[in-house]
Design a protein around this motif. Structure first.
Motif, short mmCIF file in Angstrom:
data_model
loop_
_atom_site.label_atom_id
_atom_site.label_comp_id
_atom_site.label_asym_id
_atom_site.label_seq_id
_atom_site.Cartn_x
_atom_site.Cartn_y
_atom_site.Cartn_z
N ALA A 261 1.04 -1.28 -0.04
CA ALA A 261 -0.09 -0.13 0.03
C ALA A 261 0.84 1.27 -0.04
CB ALA A 261 -0.88 0.11 1.19
N LYS A 262 0.45 2.08 -1.03
CA LYS A 262 1.44 3.49 -1.04
C LYS A 262 0.43 4.61 -0.80
CE LYS A 262 3.88 1.15 -4.78
NZ LYS A 262 2.89 0.31 -5.38
N ALA A 263 0.69 5.47 0.27
CA ALA A 263 -0.01 6.49 0.48
C ALA A 263 -0.13 7.63 -0.37
CB ALA A 263 0.22 7.04 1.88
N GLY A 264 -1.12 8.54 -0.28
CA GLY A 264 -1.16 9.96 -0.84
C GLY A 264 -1.06 10.90 0.17
N GLN A 265 -1.29 12.36 -0.40
CA GLN A 265 -1.20 13.24 0.58
C GLN A 265 -2.25 12.99 1.64
OE1 GLN A 265 -1.83 17.13 -1.25
NE2 GLN A 265 -1.78 18.33 0.72
N GLY A 266 -2.25 13.24 2.78
CA GLY A 266 -3.04 13.35 4.04
C GLY A 266 -3.40 12.06 4.59
N VAL A 267 -2.85 10.90 3.94
CA VAL A 267 -3.04 9.46 4.19
C VAL A 267 -1.71 9.11 5.01
CG1 VAL A 267 -3.48 7.03 3.45
CG2 VAL A 267 -4.39 8.95 2.04
N THR A 268 -2.10 8.41 6.35
CA THR A 268 -0.99 8.07 7.22
C THR A 268 -0.70 6.48 7.25
OG1 THR A 268 -2.60 7.17 8.86
CG2 THR A 268 -2.12 9.56 8.99
N ASN A 269 0.34 6.14 7.71
CA ASN A 269 0.75 4.70 7.81
C ASN A 269 -0.40 3.68 8.37
OD1 ASN A 269 3.16 2.62 7.01
ND2 ASN A 269 2.93 2.41 9.40
N GLU A 270 -0.81 4.42 9.56
CA GLU A 270 -1.86 3.54 10.35
C GLU A 270 -3.27 3.34 9.31
OE1 GLU A 270 -0.21 6.27 11.31
OE2 GLU A 270 0.89 5.05 12.99
N ASP A 271 -3.50 4.31 8.33
CA ASP A 271 -4.60 4.14 7.45
C ASP A 271 -4.29 2.91 6.41
OD1 ASP A 271 -6.25 6.39 8.23
OD2 ASP A 271 -5.00 7.80 6.99
#
Length: 296
Positions: A261-271
Protein backbone atom coordinates in the motif's frame (compact mmCIF):
# COMPACT_ATOMS: atom_id res chain seq x y z
CA UNK A 1 14.51 -15.76 10.63
CA UNK A 2 13.28 -13.24 13.19
CA UNK A 3 14.69 -9.80 13.84
CA UNK A 4 15.24 -6.53 12.06
CA UNK A 5 16.91 -6.07 8.72
CA UNK A 6 18.01 -2.72 7.37
CA UNK A 7 18.69 0.23 9.62
CA UNK A 8 19.02 -0.39 13.35
CA UNK A 9 16.34 1.38 15.35
CA UNK A 10 17.54 0.42 18.85
CA UNK A 11 15.81 -1.69 21.47
CA UNK A 12 12.63 0.40 21.54
CA UNK A 13 12.35 0.13 17.75
CA UNK A 14 12.80 -3.63 17.90
CA UNK A 15 10.03 -3.99 20.48
CA UNK A 16 7.72 -1.72 18.47
CA UNK A 17 8.41 -3.71 15.31
CA UNK A 18 7.80 -6.97 17.14
CA UNK A 19 4.49 -5.66 18.43
CA UNK A 20 3.34 -4.80 14.91
CA UNK A 21 4.84 -7.85 13.24
CA UNK A 22 3.67 -10.46 15.71
CA UNK A 23 0.35 -10.78 13.96
CA UNK A 24 -1.46 -9.52 17.03
CA UNK A 25 -4.47 -7.42 17.63
CA UNK A 26 -3.65 -5.81 20.94
CA UNK A 27 -6.86 -4.99 22.75
CA UNK A 28 -5.15 -2.30 24.78
CA UNK A 29 -2.55 -1.47 22.12
CA UNK A 30 1.19 -1.15 22.72
CA UNK A 31 3.08 0.76 25.33
CA UNK A 32 5.19 3.73 24.27
CA UNK A 33 8.22 1.47 23.86
CA UNK A 34 6.27 -0.94 21.65
CA UNK A 35 5.78 -3.73 24.20
CA UNK A 36 2.30 -5.31 24.29
CA UNK A 37 -0.10 -4.30 27.02
CA UNK A 38 -3.43 -5.88 27.81
CA UNK A 39 -4.89 -9.02 26.27
CA UNK A 40 -4.05 -10.15 22.74
CA UNK A 41 -5.51 -12.50 20.17
CA UNK A 42 -3.77 -14.02 17.17
CA UNK A 43 -4.21 -12.34 13.79
CA UNK A 44 -2.32 -10.41 11.12
CA UNK A 45 -0.99 -6.95 12.03
CA UNK A 46 -3.75 -4.43 12.57
CA UNK A 47 -6.70 -6.83 12.45
CA UNK A 48 -9.60 -6.26 14.76
CA UNK A 49 -10.61 -8.52 17.62
CA UNK A 50 -14.22 -7.56 16.87
CA UNK A 51 -16.01 -10.68 15.57
CA UNK A 52 -16.50 -10.82 11.81
CA UNK A 53 -19.73 -9.13 10.85
CA UNK A 54 -19.72 -6.67 13.75
CA UNK A 55 -19.91 -3.06 12.50
CA UNK A 56 -16.98 -0.77 13.29
CA UNK A 57 -17.35 1.86 15.95
CA UNK A 58 -18.73 5.28 15.12
CA UNK A 59 -16.41 7.52 13.13
CA UNK A 60 -15.17 4.78 10.79
CA UNK A 61 -12.65 1.99 11.22
CA UNK A 62 -9.70 3.80 9.64
CA UNK A 63 -7.08 4.11 12.33
CA UNK A 64 -5.43 7.25 11.05
CA UNK A 65 -8.22 9.75 11.58
CA UNK A 66 -11.92 10.33 12.02
CA UNK A 67 -14.88 11.15 9.84
CA UNK A 68 -16.06 9.96 6.45
CA UNK A 69 -12.90 11.01 4.63
CA UNK A 70 -10.78 8.45 6.49
CA UNK A 71 -10.13 5.29 4.42
CA UNK A 72 -11.88 2.32 6.00
CA UNK A 73 -11.78 -1.40 5.31
CA UNK A 74 -15.05 -3.25 4.90
CA UNK A 75 -17.08 -3.82 8.11
CA UNK A 76 -16.27 -7.03 9.95
CA UNK A 77 -12.59 -7.31 9.10
CA UNK A 78 -11.38 -10.87 8.63
CA UNK A 79 -9.88 -12.59 11.64
CA UNK A 80 -7.20 -15.25 11.37
CA UNK A 81 -8.01 -18.93 11.78
CA UNK A 82 -5.68 -21.36 13.60
CA UNK A 83 -2.73 -22.78 11.68
CA UNK A 84 -3.90 -26.14 10.29
CA UNK A 85 -1.47 -28.83 9.15
CA UNK A 86 -0.69 -28.64 5.44
CA UNK A 87 -2.38 -31.35 3.38
CA UNK A 88 0.37 -32.10 0.87
CA UNK A 89 -2.03 -34.10 -1.30
CA UNK A 90 -3.79 -30.81 -2.11
CA UNK A 91 -0.64 -29.06 -3.33
CA UNK A 92 -0.77 -28.22 -7.05
CA UNK A 93 1.55 -30.24 -9.27
CA UNK A 94 1.11 -28.40 -12.57
CA UNK A 95 0.93 -24.79 -13.71
CA UNK A 96 -2.76 -25.23 -14.55
CA UNK A 97 -3.54 -26.54 -11.05
CA UNK A 98 -1.53 -23.66 -9.55
CA UNK A 99 -3.45 -21.06 -11.57
CA UNK A 100 -6.72 -22.58 -10.38
CA UNK A 101 -5.57 -22.41 -6.74
CA UNK A 102 -4.31 -18.86 -7.21
CA UNK A 103 -7.74 -17.74 -8.40
CA UNK A 104 -9.30 -19.12 -5.21
CA UNK A 105 -6.80 -17.36 -2.92
CA UNK A 106 -6.22 -13.87 -4.36
CA UNK A 107 -8.56 -11.07 -3.29
CA UNK A 108 -10.89 -8.79 -5.25
CA UNK A 109 -11.66 -5.15 -4.54
CA UNK A 110 -14.77 -5.94 -2.46
CA UNK A 111 -12.56 -7.79 0.03
CA UNK A 112 -10.82 -4.51 0.89
CA UNK A 113 -13.78 -2.17 1.30
CA UNK A 114 -16.36 -0.07 -0.55
CA UNK A 115 -13.91 2.75 -1.32
CA UNK A 116 -11.50 0.47 -3.18
CA UNK A 117 -11.77 0.16 -6.97
CA UNK A 118 -9.82 -1.64 -9.68
CA UNK A 119 -6.90 0.12 -11.30
CA UNK A 120 -5.92 -0.05 -14.96
CA UNK A 121 -4.12 -2.27 -15.75
CA UNK A 122 -5.80 -4.56 -13.21
CA UNK A 123 -3.81 -7.80 -13.42
CA UNK A 124 -0.16 -8.45 -14.17
CA UNK A 125 1.08 -10.60 -17.03
CA UNK A 126 0.90 -14.18 -15.61
CA UNK A 127 4.03 -15.13 -17.52
CA UNK A 128 6.24 -12.43 -15.99
CA UNK A 129 8.03 -12.13 -12.65
CA UNK A 130 9.43 -8.99 -10.91
CA UNK A 131 13.20 -8.94 -10.37
CA UNK A 132 15.25 -6.29 -8.55
CA UNK A 133 18.37 -5.75 -10.65
CA UNK A 134 21.87 -4.82 -9.51
CA UNK A 135 21.07 -1.10 -9.85
CA UNK A 136 18.06 -1.49 -7.49
CA UNK A 137 15.59 -1.00 -10.34
CA UNK A 138 12.60 -3.34 -10.68
CA UNK A 139 12.39 -5.25 -13.97
CA UNK A 140 10.26 -8.17 -15.18
CA UNK A 141 11.47 -11.52 -16.47
CA UNK A 142 9.97 -14.89 -17.33
CA UNK A 143 8.86 -17.11 -14.45
CA UNK A 144 11.73 -18.84 -12.61
CA UNK A 145 11.78 -22.63 -12.29
CA UNK A 146 10.51 -22.58 -8.69
CA UNK A 147 7.29 -20.67 -9.52
CA UNK A 148 4.24 -22.51 -10.87
CA UNK A 149 1.99 -19.44 -11.06
CA UNK A 150 1.87 -15.84 -9.88
CA UNK A 151 -0.47 -12.88 -10.24
CA UNK A 152 -0.66 -9.31 -8.99
CA UNK A 153 -3.88 -7.31 -8.89
CA UNK A 154 -3.88 -3.53 -8.66
CA UNK A 155 -6.44 -1.41 -6.80
CA UNK A 156 -6.73 2.16 -5.58
CA UNK A 157 -8.79 4.55 -3.49
CA UNK A 158 -9.43 7.70 -5.53
CA UNK A 159 -8.25 11.04 -4.18
CA UNK A 160 -11.06 12.79 -2.30
CA UNK A 161 -11.68 15.46 0.33
CA UNK A 162 -8.07 16.63 0.38
CA UNK A 163 -6.64 13.13 0.71
CA UNK A 164 -4.44 11.75 -2.04
CA UNK A 165 -4.81 8.55 -4.03
CA UNK A 166 -3.99 5.30 -2.19
CA UNK A 167 -2.45 2.56 -4.34
CA UNK A 168 -2.89 -1.06 -3.22
CA UNK A 169 -1.64 -4.27 -4.83
CA UNK A 170 -2.19 -7.93 -3.94
CA UNK A 171 0.18 -10.69 -5.08
CA UNK A 172 -0.17 -14.46 -4.77
CA UNK A 173 2.61 -16.83 -5.84
CA UNK A 174 2.35 -20.63 -5.98
CA UNK A 175 5.54 -22.69 -5.65
CA UNK A 176 6.06 -26.45 -5.83
CA UNK A 177 6.56 -26.80 -2.07
CA UNK A 178 7.05 -25.04 1.26
CA UNK A 179 10.83 -24.84 0.91
CA UNK A 180 10.61 -22.81 -2.29
CA UNK A 181 8.10 -20.36 -0.83
CA UNK A 182 10.37 -19.94 2.20
CA UNK A 183 13.26 -19.01 -0.07
CA UNK A 184 11.08 -16.35 -1.70
CA UNK A 185 10.66 -14.71 1.71
CA UNK A 186 14.41 -14.94 2.33
CA UNK A 187 15.10 -13.18 -0.98
CA UNK A 188 12.68 -10.40 -0.04
CA UNK A 189 14.69 -9.83 3.15
CA UNK A 190 17.93 -9.71 1.16
CA UNK A 191 16.48 -7.13 -1.24
CA UNK A 192 15.78 -4.67 1.59
CA UNK A 193 19.32 -5.09 2.91
CA UNK A 194 20.83 -4.64 -0.54
CA UNK A 195 18.55 -1.86 -1.78
CA UNK A 196 16.99 0.41 0.88
CA UNK A 197 16.19 2.76 -2.04
CA UNK A 198 14.42 1.17 -5.03
CA UNK A 199 13.05 2.42 -8.35
CA UNK A 200 9.67 0.90 -9.20
CA UNK A 201 9.36 2.49 -12.63
CA UNK A 202 10.02 5.88 -14.20
CA UNK A 203 8.72 8.52 -11.79
CA UNK A 204 8.07 6.14 -8.85
CA UNK A 205 10.53 5.28 -6.09
CA UNK A 206 10.70 3.72 -2.64
CA UNK A 207 13.08 5.30 -0.12
CA UNK A 208 14.57 4.42 3.28
CA UNK A 209 13.16 0.89 3.38
CA UNK A 210 13.56 -1.27 6.45
CA UNK A 211 11.92 -4.53 7.35
CA UNK A 212 11.66 -7.50 9.65
CA UNK A 213 10.65 -11.15 9.61
CA UNK A 214 9.09 -13.50 12.11
CA UNK A 215 8.92 -17.26 11.84
CA UNK A 216 5.92 -19.22 13.16
CA UNK A 217 5.96 -19.04 16.96
CA UNK A 218 8.19 -15.96 17.23
CA UNK A 219 6.75 -12.88 18.97
CA UNK A 220 3.40 -14.70 19.28
CA UNK A 221 3.14 -15.14 15.50
CA UNK A 222 0.59 -17.94 15.19
CA UNK A 223 -1.05 -17.09 11.88
CA UNK A 224 1.64 -17.60 9.20
CA UNK A 225 4.68 -19.81 8.67
CA UNK A 226 6.78 -16.81 7.69
CA UNK A 227 5.80 -13.17 8.20
CA UNK A 228 7.82 -10.46 6.49
CA UNK A 229 7.03 -6.76 6.29
CA UNK A 230 8.80 -3.67 5.04
CA UNK A 231 8.07 0.02 5.44
CA UNK A 232 9.48 3.22 4.06
CA UNK A 233 8.66 6.25 1.93
CA UNK A 234 6.93 6.41 -1.45
CA UNK A 235 7.77 9.19 -3.92
CA UNK A 236 5.76 9.82 -7.07
CA UNK A 237 6.78 12.40 -9.67
CA UNK A 238 3.14 13.29 -10.31
CA UNK A 239 1.75 13.22 -6.75
CA UNK A 240 4.83 14.27 -4.80
CA UNK A 241 5.92 12.78 -1.52
CA UNK A 242 7.48 11.27 0.43
CA UNK A 243 4.36 9.47 1.64
CA UNK A 244 4.08 6.30 3.77
CA UNK A 245 4.59 2.91 2.15
CA UNK A 246 4.11 -0.54 3.67
CA UNK A 247 4.26 -4.12 2.39
CA UNK A 248 3.49 -7.40 4.13
CA UNK A 249 3.98 -11.01 3.01
CA UNK A 250 2.69 -14.22 4.57
CA UNK A 251 3.23 -17.90 3.75
CA UNK A 252 1.24 -21.11 4.03
CA UNK A 253 2.80 -24.20 2.50
CA UNK A 254 3.75 -23.51 -1.14
CA UNK A 255 1.79 -20.23 -1.27
CA UNK A 256 2.98 -16.70 -0.53
CA UNK A 257 0.52 -13.82 -0.22
CA UNK A 258 1.52 -10.16 -0.17
CA UNK A 259 -0.18 -6.77 0.04
CA UNK A 260 1.49 -3.43 -0.64
CA UNK A 261 0.00 0.00 0.00
CA UNK A 262 1.31 3.42 -1.02
CA UNK A 263 -0.16 6.55 0.54
CA UNK A 264 -0.97 9.93 -0.94
CA UNK A 265 -1.27 13.34 0.66
CA UNK A 266 -2.98 13.26 4.05
CA UNK A 267 -2.95 9.45 4.35
CA UNK A 268 -1.06 7.93 7.28
CA UNK A 269 0.78 4.66 7.73
CA UNK A 270 -1.95 3.64 10.18
CA UNK A 271 -4.53 4.11 7.42
CA UNK A 272 -2.53 1.81 5.15
CA UNK A 273 -2.20 -0.86 7.84
CA UNK A 274 -5.98 -1.38 7.85
CA UNK A 275 -5.95 -2.46 4.21
CA UNK A 276 -2.71 -4.44 4.40
CA UNK A 277 -4.01 -6.42 7.38
CA UNK A 278 -7.42 -6.96 5.82
CA UNK A 279 -6.07 -8.18 2.49
CA UNK A 280 -3.45 -10.46 4.02
CA UNK A 281 -6.02 -11.92 6.43
CA UNK A 282 -8.51 -12.81 3.71
CA UNK A 283 -5.91 -14.44 1.47
CA UNK A 284 -4.38 -16.42 4.35
CA UNK A 285 -7.80 -17.71 5.40
CA UNK A 286 -8.56 -18.77 1.83
CA UNK A 287 -5.17 -20.49 1.44
CA UNK A 288 -5.69 -22.44 4.68
CA UNK A 289 -9.17 -23.48 3.57
CA UNK A 290 -7.82 -24.73 0.24
CA UNK A 291 -4.65 -26.50 1.44
CA UNK A 292 -5.12 -27.25 5.14
CA UNK A 293 -6.06 -30.65 6.54
CA UNK A 294 -9.65 -30.91 7.68
CA UNK A 295 -10.14 -31.00 11.45
CA UNK A 296 -10.65 -34.47 12.86
Amino acid sequence: MGGLVGQSRGKAGLRAWGCAMAGLFLVAGCADDGTPKGAASSGPPGTSATPSGTPPSAGGSGTGGTGASTPTARPGAATAIPMPPLDESKQPRTAAEARDLLGRVIIAEQDLGPQVVRSTPFESDPGRWPVLDEACVWQTEGLPDDVLATSTRHFHIPAKDGRGRVRISATVTIHHNREESGWETARAMEEVLRCPDQKLREGEELKSLWGGALYLGEQLNAWTEDAFSESGDYVNAQDGGPYPYTWSQAQFGPVTMAISAKAGQGVTNEDLTVFVAQGTSVMMIQAKQQLGKAAG
